[in-house]
Write a protein that holds these residues in place. Sequence first.
Motif, PDB file in Angstrom:
ATOM      1  N   PHE A  40       9.982  10.419  18.453  1.00 52.34           N
ATOM      2  CA  PHE A  40      10.940  10.528  19.561  1.00 52.34           C
ATOM      3  C   PHE A  40      11.539   9.160  19.905  1.00 52.34           C
ATOM      4  CE2 PHE A  40       8.993  14.715  20.910  1.00 52.34           C
ATOM      5  CZ  PHE A  40      10.155  15.445  20.710  1.00 52.34           C
ATOM      6  N   ASN A  48      20.024   9.468  19.165  1.00 50.06           N
ATOM      7  CA  ASN A  48      19.897  10.928  19.163  1.00 50.06           C
ATOM      8  C   ASN A  48      20.941  11.598  18.268  1.00 50.06           C
ATOM      9  OD1 ASN A  48      17.725  11.134  21.187  1.00 50.06           O
ATOM     10  ND2 ASN A  48      19.280  10.314  22.584  1.00 50.06           N
ATOM     11  N   TRP A  55      14.458  17.749  15.968  1.00 56.07           N
ATOM     12  CA  TRP A  55      13.336  17.054  16.590  1.00 56.07           C
ATOM     13  C   TRP A  55      13.285  17.436  18.067  1.00 56.07           C
ATOM     14  CZ3 TRP A  55      12.641  11.356  14.528  1.00 56.07           C
ATOM     15  CH2 TRP A  55      12.642  11.373  13.118  1.00 56.07           C
ATOM     16  N   ASN A  57      10.845  19.046  21.436  1.00 58.06           N
ATOM     17  CA  ASN A  57       9.486  19.056  21.954  1.00 58.06           C
ATOM     18  C   ASN A  57       8.824  20.425  21.878  1.00 58.06           C
ATOM     19  OD1 ASN A  57       7.402  17.495  23.034  1.00 58.06           O
ATOM     20  ND2 ASN A  57       7.833  18.199  25.116  1.00 58.06           N
ATOM     21  N   CYS A  61       6.225  18.992  15.062  1.00 54.46           N
ATOM     22  CA  CYS A  61       6.998  17.941  14.407  1.00 54.46           C
ATOM     23  C   CYS A  61       6.774  17.890  12.901  1.00 54.46           C
ATOM     24  CB  CYS A  61       6.729  16.575  15.043  1.00 54.46           C
ATOM     25  SG  CYS A  61       5.104  15.881  14.753  1.00 54.46           S
TER      26      CYS A  61
END
Length: 334
Positions: A40, A48, A55, A57, A61
């Motif tokens: 992250f 980003n 990617w 949350n 991952c």
Amino acid sequence: MEKAPFSLTLNLLILSLLLLLLNPTPCLSKCNSHDRKVLFEIKAALGNPYLLESWQNTTDCCTWYCVECGGPDDRIIALVLLKGEINAQIPPQVGDLPYLQTLTFHKLSNLTGTFPNALSKLTRLREVTFSWNNLTGPVPPFFGPMKNLFSLDLSFNQLTGSIPPELAYAPNLSGLRLDRNRLTGPIPESFGYFQQREFYLFLSHNQLSGPIPNSLRNADFTYIDLSRNQITGDAYMLFKPSGSLQIIDLSRNMFAFDLSNVTFTPNLTSIDLNHNKITGNLPVQLTTLNLQYINVSYNRLCGQIPVGGKLQSFSIYEYFHNKCLCGSPLPECK
């Protein structure tokens, strides 16, 4: 005890499913929490980008695009970014993924800046590719001590300065690409001591100068490309009768040696020597090779082109502008 009506049971089941959809429980992840946190941070440092849209949350991952997990603890072992719109520099946080084996940043045209020293912490690296970007600054010497490094590709960037001799110290390195940069200075003497056999070395399209190091007689290259530099000296030692050499490109330098005395390995399929100061004549042994390409134009060669093999299958452009070279496909010798 009176049983609940079927319709009530069904309604309760539907309500439970709706509550699950509206309030999903966190995803059960096998990805290491430290690695997830670092990824992250890398994503944020890269602005980003859309390339890293997966990617999130809410997902494991280890399933994200551009990464791969491995080992008994499912650590991040590969980070591969290809052809994305990224306007940033290499995030130093990459150095906080201690289990990385493969690291690739390829065709990210707006990836700029220099190599962060934090990458030196990645002692498990096997394959490193930073190619077709706009990276600047020097080639970092810290790749040299990496004991597991198998291939290093830093081609097609804007790297400057001299080539660090430490790169030859990586014991398992089998291929090195530094071509298409702006490197200056000589080829390091240490480059004759790569420890792996059948090594490939690409240094073309730079501004390298000085004599070719004598130590290269100790190396066994399968493919060597030194073209489009300003290297001088006798490159005779690169041709070994018992070596592994298949492709050699020394074109557009200032090499000066007598080609008459060269003995070629039978594996050789491509020879490009154009635009140098090479003398002598073409050895008859060339007729025994399975040549796919040869170019000896713009040198100082003399004598008749040997007849046989594939030598007559190439055009005059592969032979012309020599001192007194003659015979098919050039005009007849007088």
